[in-house]
Design a protein around this motif. Structure first.
Motif, PDB file in Angstrom:
ATOM      1  N   ARG A 139       0.825  -1.120  -0.015  1.00  0.00           N
ATOM      2  CA  ARG A 139      -0.101   0.269  -0.028  1.00  0.00           C
ATOM      3  C   ARG A 139       0.946   1.346  -0.058  1.00  0.00           C
ATOM      4  O   ARG A 139       0.565   2.281  -0.872  1.00  0.00           O
ATOM      5  CB  ARG A 139      -1.002  -0.024   1.320  1.00  0.00           C
ATOM      6  N   LEU A 140       1.830   1.155   0.955  1.00  0.00           N
ATOM      7  CA  LEU A 140       2.503   2.423   1.079  1.00  0.00           C
ATOM      8  C   LEU A 140       3.436   2.925  -0.416  1.00  0.00           C
ATOM      9  O   LEU A 140       2.956   3.931  -0.802  1.00  0.00           O
ATOM     10  CB  LEU A 140       3.847   2.323   2.007  1.00  0.00           C
ATOM     11  N   PRO A 141       4.006   1.853  -1.037  1.00  0.00           N
ATOM     12  CA  PRO A 141       4.637   2.217  -2.412  1.00  0.00           C
ATOM     13  C   PRO A 141       3.706   2.630  -3.353  1.00  0.00           C
ATOM     14  O   PRO A 141       3.771   3.456  -4.287  1.00  0.00           O
ATOM     15  CB  PRO A 141       5.415   0.917  -2.684  1.00  0.00           C
ATOM     16  N   LYS A 142       2.500   2.055  -3.479  1.00  0.00           N
ATOM     17  CA  LYS A 142       1.435   2.221  -4.242  1.00  0.00           C
ATOM     18  C   LYS A 142       0.879   3.483  -4.236  1.00  0.00           C
ATOM     19  O   LYS A 142       0.768   4.458  -5.210  1.00  0.00           O
ATOM     20  CB  LYS A 142       0.414   1.395  -4.067  1.00  0.00           C
ATOM     21  N   TYR A 143       0.613   4.280  -3.011  1.00  0.00           N
ATOM     22  CA  TYR A 143       0.114   5.455  -2.712  1.00  0.00           C
ATOM     23  C   TYR A 143       1.403   6.683  -3.077  1.00  0.00           C
ATOM     24  O   TYR A 143       1.049   7.439  -3.760  1.00  0.00           O
ATOM     25  CB  TYR A 143      -0.122   5.690  -1.303  1.00  0.00           C
ATOM     26  N   LEU A 144       2.575   6.409  -2.691  1.00  0.00           N
ATOM     27  CA  LEU A 144       3.761   7.193  -2.947  1.00  0.00           C
ATOM     28  C   LEU A 144       3.916   7.394  -4.472  1.00  0.00           C
ATOM     29  O   LEU A 144       4.210   8.445  -5.044  1.00  0.00           O
ATOM     30  CB  LEU A 144       4.906   6.744  -2.256  1.00  0.00           C
ATOM     31  N   ARG A 145       4.007   6.122  -5.132  1.00  0.00           N
ATOM     32  CA  ARG A 145       4.170   6.175  -6.642  1.00  0.00           C
ATOM     33  C   ARG A 145       2.864   7.094  -7.130  1.00  0.00           C
ATOM     34  O   ARG A 145       3.204   7.812  -8.234  1.00  0.00           O
ATOM     35  CB  ARG A 145       3.720   4.783  -7.086  1.00  0.00           C
ATOM     36  N   TYR A 146       1.741   6.837  -6.874  1.00  0.00           N
ATOM     37  CA  TYR A 146       0.682   7.754  -7.295  1.00  0.00           C
ATOM     38  C   TYR A 146       1.032   9.214  -7.022  1.00  0.00           C
ATOM     39  O   TYR A 146       0.805  10.088  -7.954  1.00  0.00           O
ATOM     40  CB  TYR A 146      -0.724   7.518  -6.565  1.00  0.00           C
ATOM     41  N   PHE A 147       1.427   9.639  -5.916  1.00  0.00           N
ATOM     42  CA  PHE A 147       1.658  11.021  -5.615  1.00  0.00           C
ATOM     43  C   PHE A 147       2.802  11.634  -6.224  1.00  0.00           C
ATOM     44  O   PHE A 147       2.843  12.615  -6.945  1.00  0.00           O
ATOM     45  CB  PHE A 147       1.896  11.294  -4.041  1.00  0.00           C
ATOM     46  N   GLU A 148       3.954  10.615  -6.593  1.00  0.00           N
ATOM     47  CA  GLU A 148       4.997  11.034  -7.473  1.00  0.00           C
ATOM     48  C   GLU A 148       4.663  11.327  -8.910  1.00  0.00           C
ATOM     49  O   GLU A 148       5.074  12.318  -9.338  1.00  0.00           O
ATOM     50  CB  GLU A 148       5.989   9.810  -7.233  1.00  0.00           C
ATOM     51  N   ARG A 149       3.561  10.446  -9.301  1.00  0.00           N
ATOM     52  CA  ARG A 149       3.333  10.617 -10.730  1.00  0.00           C
ATOM     53  C   ARG A 149       2.531  11.849 -10.800  1.00  0.00           C
ATOM     54  O   ARG A 149       2.519  12.649 -11.762  1.00  0.00           O
ATOM     55  CB  ARG A 149       2.371   9.541 -11.237  1.00  0.00           C
ATOM     56  N   GLU A 150       1.566  12.177  -9.715  1.00  0.00           N
ATOM     57  CA  GLU A 150       0.770  13.481  -9.740  1.00  0.00           C
ATOM     58  C   GLU A 150       1.676  14.675  -9.794  1.00  0.00           C
ATOM     59  O   GLU A 150       1.386  15.669 -10.351  1.00  0.00           O
ATOM     60  CB  GLU A 150      -0.315  13.610  -8.513  1.00  0.00           C
ATOM     61  N   LEU A 151       2.947  14.714  -9.233  1.00  0.00           N
ATOM     62  CA  LEU A 151       3.771  15.687  -9.235  1.00  0.00           C
ATOM     63  C   LEU A 151       4.702  15.885 -10.402  1.00  0.00           C
ATOM     64  O   LEU A 151       5.487  16.845 -10.502  1.00  0.00           O
ATOM     65  CB  LEU A 151       4.910  15.513  -7.937  1.00  0.00           C
ATOM     66  N   ALA A 152       4.409  14.947 -11.541  1.00  0.00           N
ATOM     67  CA  ALA A 152       5.395  14.783 -12.492  1.00  0.00           C
ATOM     68  C   ALA A 152       4.850  15.718 -13.676  1.00  0.00           C
ATOM     69  O   ALA A 152       5.380  15.791 -14.773  1.00  0.00           O
ATOM     70  CB  ALA A 152       5.580  13.370 -13.196  1.00  0.00           C
ATOM     71  N   GLY A 153       3.590  16.238 -13.345  1.00  0.00           N
ATOM     72  CA  GLY A 153       3.030  17.166 -14.469  1.00  0.00           C
ATOM     73  C   GLY A 153       3.754  18.478 -14.757  1.00  0.00           C
ATOM     74  O   GLY A 153       3.203  19.445 -15.493  1.00  0.00           O
ATOM     75  N   GLY A 154       4.778  18.883 -14.307  1.00  0.00           N
ATOM     76  CA  GLY A 154       5.667  20.064 -14.888  1.00  0.00           C
ATOM     77  C   GLY A 154       5.513  21.117 -13.688  1.00  0.00           C
ATOM     78  O   GLY A 154       6.436  21.956 -13.538  1.00  0.00           O
ATOM     79  N   ALA A 155       4.772  21.037 -12.352  1.00  0.00           N
ATOM     80  CA  ALA A 155       4.677  22.243 -11.508  1.00  0.00           C
ATOM     81  C   ALA A 155       5.689  21.769 -10.450  1.00  0.00           C
ATOM     82  O   ALA A 155       5.971  22.556  -9.533  1.00  0.00           O
ATOM     83  CB  ALA A 155       3.321  22.172 -10.960  1.00  0.00           C
ATOM     84  N   ALA A 156       6.158  20.539 -10.260  1.00  0.00           N
ATOM     85  CA  ALA A 156       7.075  20.195  -9.215  1.00  0.00           C
ATOM     86  C   ALA A 156       7.953  21.205  -8.945  1.00  0.00           C
ATOM     87  O   ALA A 156       8.770  21.761  -9.859  1.00  0.00           O
ATOM     88  CB  ALA A 156       7.651  19.022  -9.339  1.00  0.00           C
ATOM     89  N   PRO A 157       8.390  21.675  -7.726  1.00  0.00           N
ATOM     90  CA  PRO A 157       8.118  20.953  -6.528  1.00  0.00           C
ATOM     91  C   PRO A 157       6.692  21.210  -5.769  1.00  0.00           C
ATOM     92  O   PRO A 157       6.623  21.057  -4.522  1.00  0.00           O
ATOM     93  CB  PRO A 157       9.243  21.153  -5.455  1.00  0.00           C
ATOM     94  N   ARG A 158       6.018  21.584  -6.557  1.00  0.00           N
ATOM     95  CA  ARG A 158       4.359  21.870  -6.195  1.00  0.00           C
ATOM     96  C   ARG A 158       3.610  20.938  -6.825  1.00  0.00           C
ATOM     97  O   ARG A 158       3.917  20.705  -7.809  1.00  0.00           O
ATOM     98  CB  ARG A 158       4.195  23.298  -6.341  1.00  0.00           C
ATOM     99  N   VAL A 159       2.318  21.023  -6.278  1.00  0.00           N
ATOM    100  CA  VAL A 159       1.314  20.188  -7.153  1.00  0.00           C
ATOM    101  C   VAL A 159       0.862  21.250  -8.211  1.00  0.00           C
ATOM    102  O   VAL A 159       0.387  20.573  -9.294  1.00  0.00           O
ATOM    103  CB  VAL A 159       0.062  19.779  -6.074  1.00  0.00           C
TER     104      VAL A 159
END
Ligand SMILES: N[C@@H](CCC(=O)N[C@@H](CS)C(=O)NCC(=O)O)C(=O)O
Length: 236
Positions: A139-159
């Motif tokens: 569960r932990l890796p799955k959730y963190l992978r999800y948030f990591e992908r959500e941050l990959a959209g170009g605005a990182a280090p922000r959502v």
């Protein structure tokens, strides 16, 4: 009029997500239970106050309005505190991300209380060992992978293109997970570069840094949501 936050005195739990938003925004607020004791929540939970009746803390009072549920409180506060960009699509995405954070928080809680929140940890330790093992592996890796992908959209280090309450909540999530599962989080470090950059950036925000260094910020402890029981983490 000041916002009134109601949350258990001495507990580092869901109330902290709301406190971080209020502190980061420099909002005028009263931490009511820290001032008056936990009994101050009773009339609200018993439905003897006007407004919506909360099932559980945290809840917020804004004048006669009462808002419960962490994600709902943040969705209410964020536009008022300038902690979310404008636009329905953006606000919906922020709320959806906050609810997903809440899901992970609930699963982290269930590692130490897998059978019942009303039993002591010591009385559900066997089940906790199994639950924590599955949490760390799947569960932990799955959730963190999800948030990591959500941050990959170009605005990182922000959502989003600019700072938001979701950044604050991801910071708190990472801090809590680091406290509870230091070994597992160390193993996942290379797979969470964007979350790490986000957390570092949030910690440097001047108002937040001042809050984190103040006595108002409670250290994580074994009465909160994120608890460190070494036997629930990976071996060192
Ligand atoms: N979904 C709610 C959960 C609220 C909750 O579980 N609050 C805890 C403290 S962190 C509590 O006091 N629960 C009492 C209970 O469930 O009876 C939220 O996100 O605010």
């Amino acid at each position: 009029m000041a916002y009134a936050l109601y949350y258990w005195t001495g507990i580092q739990g869901r109330g902290e997500f709301v406190r971080l938003a209020l502190e980061d925004a420099g909002a005028d607020y009263v931490d009511v239970c820290r001032r008056d004791g936990d009994e101050a929540m009773v009339p609200f939970l018993a439905g003897r106050q006007p407004g919506a009746v909360p099932f559980a803390p945290p809840f917020l009072r804004d004048g006669r309005r009462v808002v419960a549920q962490t994600a709902a409180i943040l969705a209410y506060l964020a536009p008022r505190l300038h902690l979310v960009p404008a636009g329905e699509t953006t606000r919906l995405r922020a709320h959806q991300l906050q609810l997903t954070i809440a899901d992970l928080v609930a699963e982290a809680h269930d590692t130490h209380h897998p059978l019942s929140a009303d039993l002591y940890y010591e009385d559900q330790r066997e089940a906790a060992l199994a639950r924590a093992d599955a949490f760390r592996r799947e569960r932990l890796p799955k959730y963190l992978r999800y948030f990591e992908r959500e941050l990959a959209g170009g605005a990182a280090p922000r959502v989003f293109a600019r700072h938001s309450y979701v950044d604050l909540s991801l910071f708190q999530l990472m801090a809590g997970l680091d406290y509870a599962f230091p070994q597992a989080m160390r193993r996942l470090r290379r797979r969470t570069p964007r979350l790490r950059a986000l957390a570092a950036q949030v910690a440097e925000r001047p108002r937040l840094a001042a809050y984190l260094a103040s006595p108002r910020r409670l250290p994580f402890n074994e009465s909160g949501i994120f608890r460190h029981y070494p036997e629930l983490d990976e071996p060192g």
